[in-house]
Design an enzyme around this catalytic site. Structure first.
Site, PDB file in Angstrom:
ATOM      1  CG  ASP A  80      98.325  25.351  23.995  1.00  0.00           C
ATOM      2  OD1 ASP A  80      97.090  25.262  24.052  1.00  0.00           O
ATOM      3  OD2 ASP A  80      99.095  24.822  24.828  1.00  0.00           O
ATOM      4  CG  ASN A  88      94.329  27.208  35.653  1.00  0.00           C
ATOM      5  OD1 ASN A  88      94.431  28.329  36.141  1.00  0.00           O
ATOM      6  ND2 ASN A  88      93.715  26.994  34.510  1.00  0.00           N
ATOM      7  CG  ASP A  97      91.136  33.641  35.533  1.00  0.00           C
ATOM      8  OD1 ASP A  97      91.202  32.664  34.764  1.00  0.00           O
ATOM      9  OD2 ASP A  97      90.177  33.844  36.299  1.00  0.00           O
ATOM     10  CG  ASP A 123      95.835  26.513  27.361  1.00  0.00           C
ATOM     11  OD1 ASP A 123      94.892  25.862  26.868  1.00  0.00           O
ATOM     12  OD2 ASP A 123      96.979  26.037  27.493  1.00  0.00           O
TER      13      ASP A 123
END
Length: 200
Positions: A80, A88, A97, A123
């Site tokens: 993770d 983000n 991204d 993620d």
């Protein structure tokens, strides 16, 4: 035009017609194969990261579980990206991204040819390691974390929490994934940027 000439002309026209139909059929067949190949790729790979998606990972690893590796020590690793939502929210989805693609590239460079790597969702990533020892998988996880820390060119450090379930008995795949996910939860609850095994 006599009857023989007319007959020959009809034969020529028929042959040309058949050749055109064969050409058209072959062309359509190639187009369908290409289209089916593209659909197959879409059903197997994650669009952004170009690694396996969750559905296909479960499908192929389930096959390995039932056919090959249940009698050897193997492992599932859950990975993770720490504080990815914050990345983000603060820097936008374009950078998010980019981080995902960067992390995937780095992880891929440290995996063996036999390992199966996929995006599990958001993620979170998952890797199946057939026939591996605890020492070897720990070293792989450690190298991934270290390399990420060394190479990161982002304003804020990108770190990973990693949970691993090593098993040598014939367990159900979903159980092993759940155990690895539990180890990942422990890694995150202890401050993130850690490697934890199940049982811890």
């Amino acid at each position: 035009m006599d009857q023989e000439t007319l007959y020959k002309l009809v034969i020529v026209v028929l042959i040309i017609g058949i050749l055109l139909l064969l050409y058209y059929y072959q062309k359509r067949l190639c187009e369908l194969k290409l289209h089916n190949g593209q659909l197959e790729l879409l059903s197997q790979y994650d669009d952004l990261t170009q690694i396996y998606n969750r559905r296909y990972f479960l499908e192929i690893v389930q096959y390995h579980f039932t056919k090959m590796y249940h009698h050897k020590p193997s492992a599932i690793m859950m990975i993770d990206i720490d504080h990815f939502k914050q990345i983000n929210d603060t820097h936008g989805h374009i950078l998010g991204d980019d981080v995902l693609q960067y992390v995937v590239k780095l992880i891929s460079e440290h995996l063996r040819e036999s390992d199966i790597f996929a995006r599990y969702g958001g993620d979170e990533f998952i890797v199946f390691f057939p026939a591996i020892s605890q020492k070897d998988i720990y070293n792989i996880a450690l190298r991934i974390q270290s390399k990420l820390f060394e190479d990161s060119s982002y304003a804020s450090p990108v770190t990973l929490s990693i949970g691993i379930c090593l098993f040598s008995t014939s367990l159900a795949l979903q159980n092993v994934i759940e155990y690895a996910d539990n180890a990942l939860y422990v890694a995150k609850s202890k401050g993130r940027n850690r490697i934890e095994f199940y049982p811890s």
